[in-house]
Scaffold this motif. Sequence first.
Motif, mmCIF file in Angstrom:
data_model
loop_
_atom_site.group_PDB
_atom_site.id
_atom_site.type_symbol
_atom_site.label_atom_id
_atom_site.label_comp_id
_atom_site.label_asym_id
_atom_site.label_seq_id
_atom_site.Cartn_x
_atom_site.Cartn_y
_atom_site.Cartn_z
ATOM 1 N N TRP A 99 43.243 63.743 14.041
ATOM 2 C CA TRP A 99 42.344 62.919 14.849
ATOM 3 C C TRP A 99 42.969 61.565 15.170
ATOM 4 C CZ3 TRP A 99 40.712 58.140 13.311
ATOM 5 C CH2 TRP A 99 40.743 57.832 11.945
ATOM 6 N N GLU A 100 43.821 61.074 14.274
ATOM 7 C CA GLU A 100 44.493 59.797 14.530
ATOM 8 C C GLU A 100 45.488 59.926 15.683
ATOM 9 O OE1 GLU A 100 44.911 57.353 10.481
ATOM 10 O OE2 GLU A 100 45.738 59.384 10.313
ATOM 11 N N VAL A 101 46.162 61.058 15.740
ATOM 12 C CA VAL A 101 47.113 61.298 16.829
ATOM 13 C C VAL A 101 46.369 61.400 18.159
ATOM 14 C CG1 VAL A 101 48.864 62.864 17.743
ATOM 15 C CG2 VAL A 101 48.712 62.475 15.269
ATOM 16 N N VAL A 102 45.283 62.158 18.158
ATOM 17 C CA VAL A 102 44.486 62.313 19.379
ATOM 18 C C VAL A 102 43.919 60.969 19.823
ATOM 19 C CG1 VAL A 102 42.365 63.310 20.311
ATOM 20 C CG2 VAL A 102 43.929 64.739 18.981
ATOM 21 N N GLU A 103 43.461 60.194 18.866
ATOM 22 C CA GLU A 103 42.924 58.864 19.178
ATOM 23 C C GLU A 103 43.989 57.993 19.840
ATOM 24 O OE1 GLU A 103 42.097 55.937 15.934
ATOM 25 O OE2 GLU A 103 40.021 56.193 16.597
ATOM 26 N N ARG A 104 45.212 58.061 19.344
ATOM 27 C CA ARG A 104 46.294 57.256 19.909
ATOM 28 C C ARG A 104 46.640 57.720 21.330
ATOM 29 N NH1 ARG A 104 49.492 56.991 15.775
ATOM 30 N NH2 ARG A 104 50.672 58.885 16.187
ATOM 31 N N ILE A 105 46.641 59.021 21.547
ATOM 32 C CA ILE A 105 46.916 59.546 22.886
ATOM 33 C C ILE A 105 45.884 59.013 23.881
ATOM 34 C CG2 ILE A 105 46.911 61.636 24.311
ATOM 35 C CD1 ILE A 105 48.079 63.134 21.883
ATOM 36 N N LEU A 106 44.621 59.065 23.497
ATOM 37 C CA LEU A 106 43.553 58.594 24.382
ATOM 38 C C LEU A 106 43.634 57.082 24.591
ATOM 39 C CD1 LEU A 106 40.617 60.768 23.011
ATOM 40 C CD2 LEU A 106 41.782 61.037 25.202
ATOM 41 N N PHE A 107 44.006 56.360 23.536
ATOM 42 C CA PHE A 107 44.145 54.904 23.642
ATOM 43 C C PHE A 107 45.257 54.547 24.626
ATOM 44 C CE2 PHE A 107 46.249 50.977 22.239
ATOM 45 C CZ PHE A 107 45.196 50.077 22.344
ATOM 46 N N LEU A 108 46.399 55.212 24.483
ATOM 47 C CA LEU A 108 47.524 54.939 25.378
ATOM 48 C C LEU A 108 47.186 55.312 26.819
ATOM 49 C CD1 LEU A 108 50.551 56.143 23.213
ATOM 50 C CD2 LEU A 108 50.038 53.798 23.904
ATOM 51 N N TYR A 109 46.492 56.428 26.977
ATOM 52 C CA TYR A 109 46.103 56.834 28.329
ATOM 53 C C TYR A 109 45.198 55.782 28.961
ATOM 54 C CZ TYR A 109 44.161 59.397 32.234
ATOM 55 O OH TYR A 109 43.768 59.756 33.504
ATOM 56 N N LYS B 211 45.038 52.601 28.261
ATOM 57 C CA LYS B 211 45.802 51.386 28.533
ATOM 58 C C LYS B 211 46.664 51.533 29.782
ATOM 59 C CE LYS B 211 44.707 48.416 25.326
ATOM 60 N NZ LYS B 211 44.087 47.114 25.709
ATOM 61 N N LEU B 212 47.202 52.727 29.983
ATOM 62 C CA LEU B 212 48.075 52.965 31.131
ATOM 63 C C LEU B 212 47.294 53.242 32.416
ATOM 64 C CD1 LEU B 212 50.789 55.188 29.401
ATOM 65 C CD2 LEU B 212 51.080 52.839 30.225
ATOM 66 N N ASN B 213 46.004 53.494 32.274
ATOM 67 C CA ASN B 213 45.156 53.787 33.437
ATOM 68 C C ASN B 213 43.912 52.894 33.399
ATOM 69 O OD1 ASN B 213 46.352 56.517 34.713
ATOM 70 N ND2 ASN B 213 46.506 56.618 32.483
ATOM 71 N N PRO B 214 44.097 51.583 33.554
ATOM 72 C CA PRO B 214 42.969 50.650 33.418
ATOM 73 C C PRO B 214 41.883 50.860 34.463
ATOM 74 C CG PRO B 214 44.900 49.537 34.330
ATOM 75 C CD PRO B 214 45.360 50.885 33.864
ATOM 76 N N GLY B 215 42.243 51.434 35.603
ATOM 77 C CA GLY B 215 41.235 51.685 36.626
ATOM 78 C C GLY B 215 40.261 52.775 36.233
#
Length: 202
Positions: free
Chosen positions: A9-19, A21-25
């Motif tokens: 779940w920590e890995v998935v959370e990081r993936i979603l966080f990075l996504y 951040k990279l897609n602020p719109g």
Amino acid sequence: MTEGKEAHWEVVERILFLYAKLNPGQSYVQGMNEIIGPIYHAFASDPDVTFREHAECDSFFCFTNLMSEIRDFFIKSLDETDHGINKMMSRMLQQLKNSDLDVWLKFQQLELKPQYYSFRWITLLLSQEFPLPDVLRIWDTLFSDESRFDFLIYVCCAMIVILRNRLLNGDFPSNLKLLQNFPPMDVQIILSKAVELSQQKN
């Protein structure tokens, strides 16, 4: 879990966080976790440990590419566009009318709108409607088809048509409950029906 290893779940959370951040719109929208889940599971459970070691980056790459195709489902301002969720639900309802007029008329009579059940089906690519192995089977079929979202419409219609007898005999509450809690069945039956519907002449 091995000491020093991260929980999935920590890995998935990081993936979603990075996504986000990279897609602020677009940022994070509820339901994206249901999209990344099956993707990450497929990579993280690979029998080859070498591939498993790259599960996070592979999942991020695939998730980002998939989101580029379905992002309109998650942006409210695009709901009415050709690729927005409302357009997809309208297409599904029209296909139902073409495939099974009796069920379509029943839904009209009950005022059973697609927003009540198919919003989740389409937005989350059916990831909440079936057990994970069945979701992966459906996704294999969807992603192998260049017209994958056309076929998604047929799959959704097939789910309804397969339940036609119960739906025709049901009232609003029972039909809504049935559609929101799709009964367990062999997913191959649904996929075969979807192929059949896609081959019908409207």
